[in-house]
Scaffold this active site. Sequence first.
Site, mmCIF file in Angstrom:
data_model
loop_
_atom_site.group_PDB
_atom_site.id
_atom_site.type_symbol
_atom_site.label_atom_id
_atom_site.label_comp_id
_atom_site.label_asym_id
_atom_site.label_seq_id
_atom_site.Cartn_x
_atom_site.Cartn_y
_atom_site.Cartn_z
ATOM 1 N N GLN B 261 0.769 -1.269 0.771
ATOM 2 C CA GLN B 261 0.307 -0.298 -0.147
ATOM 3 C C GLN B 261 1.081 1.228 0.080
ATOM 4 O OE1 GLN B 261 -3.692 1.549 -0.728
ATOM 5 N NE2 GLN B 261 -3.128 -0.654 -0.561
ATOM 6 N N HIS B 264 2.897 3.254 -3.195
ATOM 7 C CA HIS B 264 1.746 3.700 -4.003
ATOM 8 C C HIS B 264 2.473 4.627 -4.220
ATOM 9 C CE1 HIS B 264 -1.197 1.449 -5.830
ATOM 10 N NE2 HIS B 264 -1.447 0.654 -4.801
ATOM 11 N N GLU B 329 -10.272 1.619 3.148
ATOM 12 C CA GLU B 329 -10.022 0.838 1.802
ATOM 13 C C GLU B 329 -10.258 -0.099 1.077
ATOM 14 O OE1 GLU B 329 -7.830 3.153 -0.862
ATOM 15 O OE2 GLU B 329 -8.256 2.402 -2.991
ATOM 16 N N HIS B 330 -8.944 -0.480 2.132
ATOM 17 C CA HIS B 330 -8.881 -1.972 1.884
ATOM 18 C C HIS B 330 -8.675 -2.078 3.299
ATOM 19 C CE1 HIS B 330 -6.680 -0.394 -1.206
ATOM 20 N NE2 HIS B 330 -7.738 -1.156 -2.177
ATOM 21 N N ASP B 363 -6.045 -6.460 -6.711
ATOM 22 C CA ASP B 363 -5.791 -5.352 -6.911
ATOM 23 C C ASP B 363 -5.878 -5.034 -8.496
ATOM 24 O OD1 ASP B 363 -5.238 -3.311 -4.931
ATOM 25 O OD2 ASP B 363 -2.816 -3.047 -4.752
ATOM 26 N N HIS B 422 -51.618 20.331 -8.156
ATOM 27 C CA HIS B 422 -52.108 18.329 -7.624
ATOM 28 C C HIS B 422 -53.024 18.397 -7.835
ATOM 29 C CE1 HIS B 422 -47.739 20.210 -8.191
ATOM 30 N NE2 HIS B 422 -47.648 18.688 -8.107
#
Lengths: 432, 432
Positions: B261, B264, B329-330, B363, B422
């Site tokens: 991770q 990145h 996220e993960h 991934d 209406h």
Amino acid sequence: MKIQQLSTQDQNFWQQLDALLAWDSVSDEAVFATVNEIINHVRRRGDAAVVEYTQRFDRLQVSSMQELEIAPERLQVALANLPNVQRTALQQAAERIRRYAEHQKLESWSYTEADGTLLGQQVTALDRVGLYVPGGKAAYPSSVLMNAIPAKVAGVPELIMVVPTPAGEVNELVLAAAAIAGVDRVFAIGGAQAVAALAYGTASIPQVDKIVGPGNIYVATAKRMVFGAVGIDMIAGPSEILVVCDGQTDPDWIAMDLFSQAEHDEDAQAILVSPDASFIQAVQASIEKLLPTMPRQAIITHSLSARGALIQVQDMDEAIQLANYIAPEHLELSVADPQAVLPAIRHAGAIFMGRYTAEALGDYCAGPNHVLPTSRTARFSSPLGVYDFQKRSSLINCSAHAASDLGKLASVLARGEGLIAHANSAEYRIQN
Amino acid sequence: MKIQQLSTQDQNFWQQLDALLAWDSVSDEAVFATVNEIINHVRRRGDAAVVEYTQRFDRLQVSSMQELEIAPERLQVALANLPNVQRTALQQAAERIRRYAEHQKLESWSYTEADGTLLGQQVTALDRVGLYVPGGKAAYPSSVLMNAIPAKVAGVPELIMVVPTPAGEVNELVLAAAAIAGVDRVFAIGGAQAVAALAYGTASIPQVDKIVGPGNIYVATAKRMVFGAVGIDMIAGPSEILVVCDGQTDPDWIAMDLFSQAEHDEDAQAILVSPDASFIQAVQASIEKLLPTMPRQAIITHSLSARGALIQVQDMDEAIQLANYIAPEHLELSVADPQAVLPAIRHAGAIFMGRYTAEALGDYCAGPNHVLPTSRTARFSSPLGVYDFQKRSSLINCSAHAASDLGKLASVLARGEGLIAHANSAEYRIQN
């Protein structure tokens, strides 16, 4: 009363149509600056800032957030005090909205692949949702039901409503609707300060995960700005209806259906499309006849003149082509066999099928949500629904064997992208 | 290499955690102004503006948009020229991504109520989607697969990819992935000008209904600004992983999972949570040992020092409580029985279950999407999926009888809201 009449045979028809549909939600820089300041103050000073803004904008003599919370008992009192016919109508509408919403609920799923890997999707509800309800006269109890019930059906444990009470004016129908829908807490605050308080939390107002509900330009701008910190529903433009009619419906009905959209506000858009030229003239005559009977005559006149149109098409195929281009919020198929037309409709928020299905029925009680994508956004978005209060988590559970095979694949791809830690992490799981 | 060690028993633990998680996607006013100008130019001058920006920002000597379209044959050439092992790996990954995506497809439904009213939901695909792919070194073929395949499974007829080719640099893997995923057209443009062209259309670039895919701050700002004219996917923050480990996984594996991770970018976040203090020390030792072997050592060191942490908890219940607060996220559940833990997980983008399920497998090729909600937005949002390329239209078809009953209900509610058109529209359908 002058409503534009167009024909697809006109030169420049498509330019005229684009001009008619054009709607740029004005991003006013002054509004942006004001809202930015309000959000920053609320983030920094919490309750104190919210109380001060409420004193100023809503002209309320309060000194603490505690005074601005409306107790659940107060909602029940509002409900109990309603005339029977109104209470029953709200309850029946809520029941129908709930029944439809139940069909939308997403369920978790998973499956196991041949290599022993479990893959799936776990569906969970949001923990806490904020519901913005406009104050004063623009407050609609139906809107409370439409926003709150899907959240509760989704299983959201805590639903917090904010509704400004300008100069202390409380809308009893709105409080009653909140009681019926199962709203958990209510604060008498509004504007950008209420949005900021929900998005970031204060000592008294818990931070929510998503904010839904309509509001003025300050509220809409604030929602756009806090998006990311919390989820938001769509930013709604003016309401619209597109009526496609084969010429066989009572023209008074169609005129009134157009009015029911036009009476919302001056920017609302009501368009009729028909292949029948004489029917279009009959609707024009009905408009002239019925307009003087309307309490909101001025608003209707304004919106029909500015943004309404009666459009003659060559045939029903062309009518459908137009409907797909316009991607209307509300599409009324006032035709003999709407089911035959349906498969060709690609873009619309809600589709009202057949002469009896007035759009107004959908606004209140048919069941489906009345919070719908406007301004051609039905091209890519959906009605508000239970799914907006649920979210998904992907599930991956690899067997040792599967991890070994997938590891080889991942290793090649990771090295192709130059991500060696990714490759190593996958390679550790390869068995020799 | 200094990575923060925390314990839930620390005084101020939750403040420390909040500081660790804090991430404000900087809304840079200079970027905003630049992007605003680019969008306005592209809206006004179309192709000419896009060509000029491409000349300037991507340093390309081109004189027309035609020169910037990459022909489908060129994609096939890229695919054919790949080394066999890479081509096969991409194709196998695509196949797995497609198979999982098929499970996500929404279907239309309808039902008929006792009163003869048909209610339902018609699901349709978006007509046209734009896929943004970053240029140069940050271009990931896996990302092309992950964004394009769900759109194609949804049934989107036209998928248009934009990818800048700075100084003419083309990424063959990206073109090959586009060929595999079934991308329909590709333009060698990027930045805010590409987003604007897709959002509003030019003479050469068709207007799309939604724009997906990652990009730098100019691209992200442009997406935020065109939202409303078109749909967009999420605005992604830095990538994150939270590993929850019972202390029984090989510490080298866990260290490498954290690296995968952290490599990145400098802002990426990798956190380990474990109740086992000695295991945390073992992972720290593995980090020290393995770090020097990493080609991206500098990036990993930066991100682990700035935003990483090893957190000791009291027990697995507390670990789950942390995971739900962080909403990562993960989420890697590196434990003996992940299935037992799963029902307690309320917020996560993707859940990697068991010691063998390295996040890196997800991934690339496990099947579920790698485009996931970051920065705690898993509290309210979902992985990218087929459902993001479909939308719903509500269906209402009232029988004459049902319209009469519903008309009475709608009439009461419409009059309660002061909307008389209406009410009239509903009342016309009441039968005596």
